[in-house]
Design a protein around this motif. Structure first.
Motif, PDB file in Angstrom:
ATOM      1  N   ASP A 533     -39.322 -42.188   4.612  1.00  0.00           N
ATOM      2  CA  ASP A 533     -37.966 -41.717   4.338  1.00  0.00           C
ATOM      3  C   ASP A 533     -37.008 -41.915   5.525  1.00  0.00           C
ATOM      4  O   ASP A 533     -35.787 -41.962   5.342  1.00  0.00           O
ATOM      5  CB  ASP A 533     -37.982 -40.244   3.902  1.00  0.00           C
ATOM      6  N   THR A 534     -37.555 -42.051   6.737  1.00  0.00           N
ATOM      7  CA  THR A 534     -36.680 -42.254   7.911  1.00  0.00           C
ATOM      8  C   THR A 534     -35.926 -43.589   7.822  1.00  0.00           C
ATOM      9  O   THR A 534     -34.910 -43.770   8.495  1.00  0.00           O
ATOM     10  CB  THR A 534     -37.495 -42.216   9.219  1.00  0.00           C
ATOM     11  N   HIS A 535     -36.441 -44.518   7.004  1.00  0.00           N
ATOM     12  CA  HIS A 535     -35.783 -45.825   6.862  1.00  0.00           C
ATOM     13  C   HIS A 535     -34.770 -45.845   5.716  1.00  0.00           C
ATOM     14  O   HIS A 535     -34.083 -46.859   5.516  1.00  0.00           O
ATOM     15  CB  HIS A 535     -36.825 -46.923   6.607  1.00  0.00           C
ATOM     16  N   PHE A 536     -34.696 -44.754   4.959  1.00  0.00           N
ATOM     17  CA  PHE A 536     -33.936 -44.794   3.703  1.00  0.00           C
ATOM     18  C   PHE A 536     -32.442 -45.040   3.927  1.00  0.00           C
ATOM     19  O   PHE A 536     -31.816 -45.833   3.218  1.00  0.00           O
ATOM     20  CB  PHE A 536     -34.152 -43.491   2.926  1.00  0.00           C
ATOM     21  N   ILE A 547     -40.267 -56.488   6.317  1.00  0.00           N
ATOM     22  CA  ILE A 547     -41.327 -55.651   5.739  1.00  0.00           C
ATOM     23  C   ILE A 547     -42.669 -56.359   5.839  1.00  0.00           C
ATOM     24  O   ILE A 547     -42.749 -57.585   5.760  1.00  0.00           O
ATOM     25  CB  ILE A 547     -41.040 -55.298   4.261  1.00  0.00           C
ATOM     26  N   CYS A 548     -43.726 -55.574   6.054  1.00  0.00           N
ATOM     27  CA  CYS A 548     -45.080 -56.120   5.871  1.00  0.00           C
ATOM     28  C   CYS A 548     -45.729 -55.302   4.777  1.00  0.00           C
ATOM     29  O   CYS A 548     -45.553 -54.087   4.685  1.00  0.00           O
ATOM     30  CB  CYS A 548     -45.866 -56.158   7.172  1.00  0.00           C
ATOM     31  N   TYR A 549     -46.540 -55.970   3.947  1.00  0.00           N
ATOM     32  CA  TYR A 549     -46.991 -55.350   2.702  1.00  0.00           C
ATOM     33  C   TYR A 549     -48.210 -56.073   2.116  1.00  0.00           C
ATOM     34  O   TYR A 549     -48.526 -57.206   2.494  1.00  0.00           O
ATOM     35  CB  TYR A 549     -45.850 -55.398   1.668  1.00  0.00           C
ATOM     36  N   THR A 550     -48.851 -55.393   1.206  1.00  0.00           N
ATOM     37  CA  THR A 550     -49.849 -56.029   0.349  1.00  0.00           C
ATOM     38  C   THR A 550     -49.255 -56.121  -1.050  1.00  0.00           C
ATOM     39  O   THR A 550     -48.287 -55.429  -1.373  1.00  0.00           O
ATOM     40  CB  THR A 550     -51.160 -55.232   0.302  1.00  0.00           C
ATOM     41  N   ILE A 551     -49.815 -56.991  -1.866  1.00  0.00           N
ATOM     42  CA  ILE A 551     -49.320 -57.199  -3.225  1.00  0.00           C
ATOM     43  C   ILE A 551     -50.295 -56.557  -4.205  1.00  0.00           C
ATOM     44  O   ILE A 551     -51.497 -56.848  -4.186  1.00  0.00           O
ATOM     45  CB  ILE A 551     -49.153 -58.699  -3.528  1.00  0.00           C
ATOM     46  N   LYS A 567     -46.466 -51.489   4.112  1.00  0.00           N
ATOM     47  CA  LYS A 567     -47.260 -50.883   5.185  1.00  0.00           C
ATOM     48  C   LYS A 567     -46.387 -50.493   6.383  1.00  0.00           C
ATOM     49  O   LYS A 567     -46.683 -49.537   7.087  1.00  0.00           O
ATOM     50  CB  LYS A 567     -48.364 -51.855   5.635  1.00  0.00           C
ATOM     51  N   ASP A 568     -45.304 -51.264   6.606  1.00  0.00           N
ATOM     52  CA  ASP A 568     -44.413 -50.950   7.727  1.00  0.00           C
ATOM     53  C   ASP A 568     -43.075 -51.635   7.506  1.00  0.00           C
ATOM     54  O   ASP A 568     -42.983 -52.663   6.814  1.00  0.00           O
ATOM     55  CB  ASP A 568     -45.034 -51.408   9.048  1.00  0.00           C
ATOM     56  N   ILE A 569     -42.037 -51.041   8.111  1.00  0.00           N
ATOM     57  CA  ILE A 569     -40.673 -51.573   8.009  1.00  0.00           C
ATOM     58  C   ILE A 569     -40.117 -51.691   9.421  1.00  0.00           C
ATOM     59  O   ILE A 569     -40.252 -50.780  10.234  1.00  0.00           O
ATOM     60  CB  ILE A 569     -39.771 -50.636   7.175  1.00  0.00           C
ATOM     61  N   MET A 570     -39.490 -52.835   9.701  1.00  0.00           N
ATOM     62  CA  MET A 570     -38.855 -53.035  11.004  1.00  0.00           C
ATOM     63  C   MET A 570     -37.424 -53.539  10.810  1.00  0.00           C
ATOM     64  O   MET A 570     -37.137 -54.240   9.846  1.00  0.00           O
ATOM     65  CB  MET A 570     -39.610 -54.079  11.837  1.00  0.00           C
TER      66      MET A 570
END
Length: 571
Positions: A533-536, A547-551, A567-570
């Motif tokens: 939520d800190t990125h919202f 973004i890094c993520y899995t599908i 998994k993470d947001i930059m």
């Protein structure tokens, strides 16, 4: 928590190989790259990986002493000797006992099983267990998932006229127990092509060998692979080689026609109408089986897995689920106490590991608490408590630090120890506690670099959102089942923005349900970012982020859609 993103890149040789494989395999070039990063560099290897086959299982008679083991079992059956199946109280041990007992009880009635009590007997072969065998007229004990270091216990059994067959997957010492057979692929003299089997996997190889020797069809033992799949996922062994094959077919069995006992757990977990995955086993099915041994006695888990009808299975699954609820409450309380101690009375900046002792903590929970501490503080953690006049502990580790070897370096002051690279257990006398804590702290201080204490994400490939086509997702599904050493691939996409529909969701509104676009797509891609939520604010302002993520394939109400699990947001 700030993650470091580590990018996997291809070597020059791998880049050449990628061009060759892309011409020969009908797969997206990004997926070819994923194969190469998993050490798969030929068409034959790729086919075996993408399309697992039971024919790829190795000859069980290549395992050390398998011939001797089968001959002794056949002798026991022929002479109507009583056989005791003995196993550890965790998921791997109880599934192994269930598997071998299920198989042999169709051949002989002179059979029983035994699970040691975690609190009265502790891990592994116990004198009480052998005494039970003596009292009940047992002449052969088959131990599963334990026994590789039980030199004195096996000698004690031999004095009472009882033979041992040890089927284990843990690392042996130089001296082996004087058993009729010691079946363990990790033996120094082993020629077996794969040494990462679970304890239940070794049990499966035992019944496979017996089937071959006695002319039974593989179809007679294939239904047992549901138990092997549960053990592989719960014991966190690599999902590579034979484990991948057995997990693939075990999951098929779990999703189509599981045993009554496992079906009972599947129902209680609310998974009956869902496709069961490795994660479902690791986080829902496995903990419930484990709860029996943690809170009461692991024998109840075996009783469940041997249920002969659904009425019996449901009844026992309800009891197991109650133990799991009790375990969760206890887990939360003790974890809160441990975190409070670390935050307020333990100078974390001065230590590269955490070792805590509290004689009131429940022995069945300390492994879970150690895992929680490792996740929170990103350091190896050992949690200790008092049990039966001794101090018992469970250890968990971070990447690239072998906690088993660190504990082994202190073996001169330990009563017992065992485990794997990232998870281990130990027992010691109270007078050796402070010396052990001092030594382990010293070993971890020397062996752990600062970068190992920062959580890291390994990125497999960088792609744009337009790469995530139905064909790409279908090709990616061939990489399943995911797990240790075959992790769900992590992708990075740069410069994504909110398409307008992103919102906070969940209790407390700490998660973000995202609708994302980048410069390559106009139709938004669905995503979920937990505890982000800190990125919202930044996202709703349509600021570009990486973004890094899995599908994932998200199945809901009979339909499915592709979703990114962030998994993470930059940015």
């Amino acid at each position: 928590m700030t993650y470091k993103w580590n990018y996997l890149t291809l070597t020059t040789d791998q880049k050449i190989k990628k061009d060759e494989l892309t011409k020969e395999i009908q797969l997206d070039p990004v997926l070819i790259e994923l194969l190469l990063k998993r050490g798969i560099s030929s068409v034959e290897e790729a086919h075996k990986f993408l399309y697992p086959s039971l024919s790829d299982l190795h000859d069980p008679f290549l395992l050390p002493d398998m011939e001797k083991a089968i001959m002794r079992i056949e002798q026991a059956i022929g002479n109507k000797e009583r056989i005791l199946i003995y196993g550890d109280y965790d998921v791997d041990g109880t599934t192994a006992v269930s598997l071998v007992y299920k198989f042999l009880r169709k051949i002989t009635n002179n059979i029983d099983y035994y699970i040691p009590d975690r609190y009265d007997e502790g891990y592994g072969i116990s004198i009480q267990g052998i005494d039970y065998a003596v009292e009940t007229g047992v002449k052969l004990i088959i131990s599963l998932d334990c026994g590789i270091k039980a030199i004195k216990k096996v000698a004690y059994a031999k004095e009472h006229g009882i033979d041992f067959i040890i089927c284990d997957h843990h690392m042996p010492d130089e001296e082996l127990p004087d058993a009729v057979a010691v079946v363990d692929a990790k033996r120094a003299d082993s020629i077996y092509p794969y040494n990462e089997l679970s304890g239940c996997g070794v049990g499966f190889k035992l019944v496979h060998a017996f089937s071959i020797r006695n002319g039974l069809s593989f179809s007679d033992i294939e239904p047992l692979l549901d138990l092997v799949a549960v053990s592989i996922a719960a014991d966190i062994v690599p999902i590579t080689g034979e484990n991948r094959v057995m997990m693939h077919f075990g999951l098929k069995r779990l999703n189509s026609n599981p045993s009554f006992g496992l079906r009972g757990i599947i129902e209680i977990c609310g998974l009956s109408k869902k496709t069961i995955t490795v994660n479902d086993i690791a986080f829902k099915i496995g903990p419930r089986i484990n709860a029996s041994g943690r809170m009461m006695n692991g024998k109840e888990a075996v009783d469940l897995m041997l249920a002969s009808d659904m009425t019996q299975a449901r009844e026992k699954a309800i009891n197991i689920d109650k133990y799991n609820e009790d375990r969760r409450e206890l887990d939360k309380r003790i974890t809160d106490e441990a975190v409070d101690f670390v935050d307020n009375r333990f100078n974390i900046a001065e230590h590269k590991s955490i070792v805590l002792y509290n004689e009131t903590w429940h022995k069945g929970i300390i492994g879970i608490v150690a895992s929680r501490l490792t996740e929170k503080y990103y350091r190896p953690a050992i949690v200790l408590t008092k049990s039966g006049g001794l101090i018992s502990g469970s250890a968990r580790s971070v990447n690239n630090f072998d906690v088993y070897k660190a504990i082994e370096a202190c073996k001169d002051i330990l009563e017992n120890f065992g485990g794997h690279t990232y998870a281990a257990g130990l027992t010691l006398k109270e007078e050796n506690l402070h010396e052990f804590m001092r030594r382990f702290d010293e070993i971890s201080f020397e062996g752990i670099e600062s970068k190992m204490m920062q959580p890291q994400i390994t990125v497999d490939a960088e792609i744009s959102l337009n790469a995530i086509t139905p064909k790409f997702v279908q090709g990616l599904s061939l990489f399943n089942p995911f797990g240790p050493e075959n992790e769900n691939p992590v992708f990075v996409t740069r410069g994504v923005q909110d398409a307008g529909g992103s919102k906070l969701v969940g209790r407390g509104f700490h998660h973000i349900k995202l609708e994302l676009v980048d410069r390559t797509v106009s139709e938004p891609v669905q995503a979920i970012a937990f505890s982000s939520d800190t990125h919202f604010k930044k996202i709703k302002e349509k600021q570009p982020v990486d973004i890094c993520y899995t599908i994932e394939e998200n199945r809901h109400g009979g339909s499915s859609y592709t979703q990114l699990l962030i998994k993470d947001i930059m940015g």
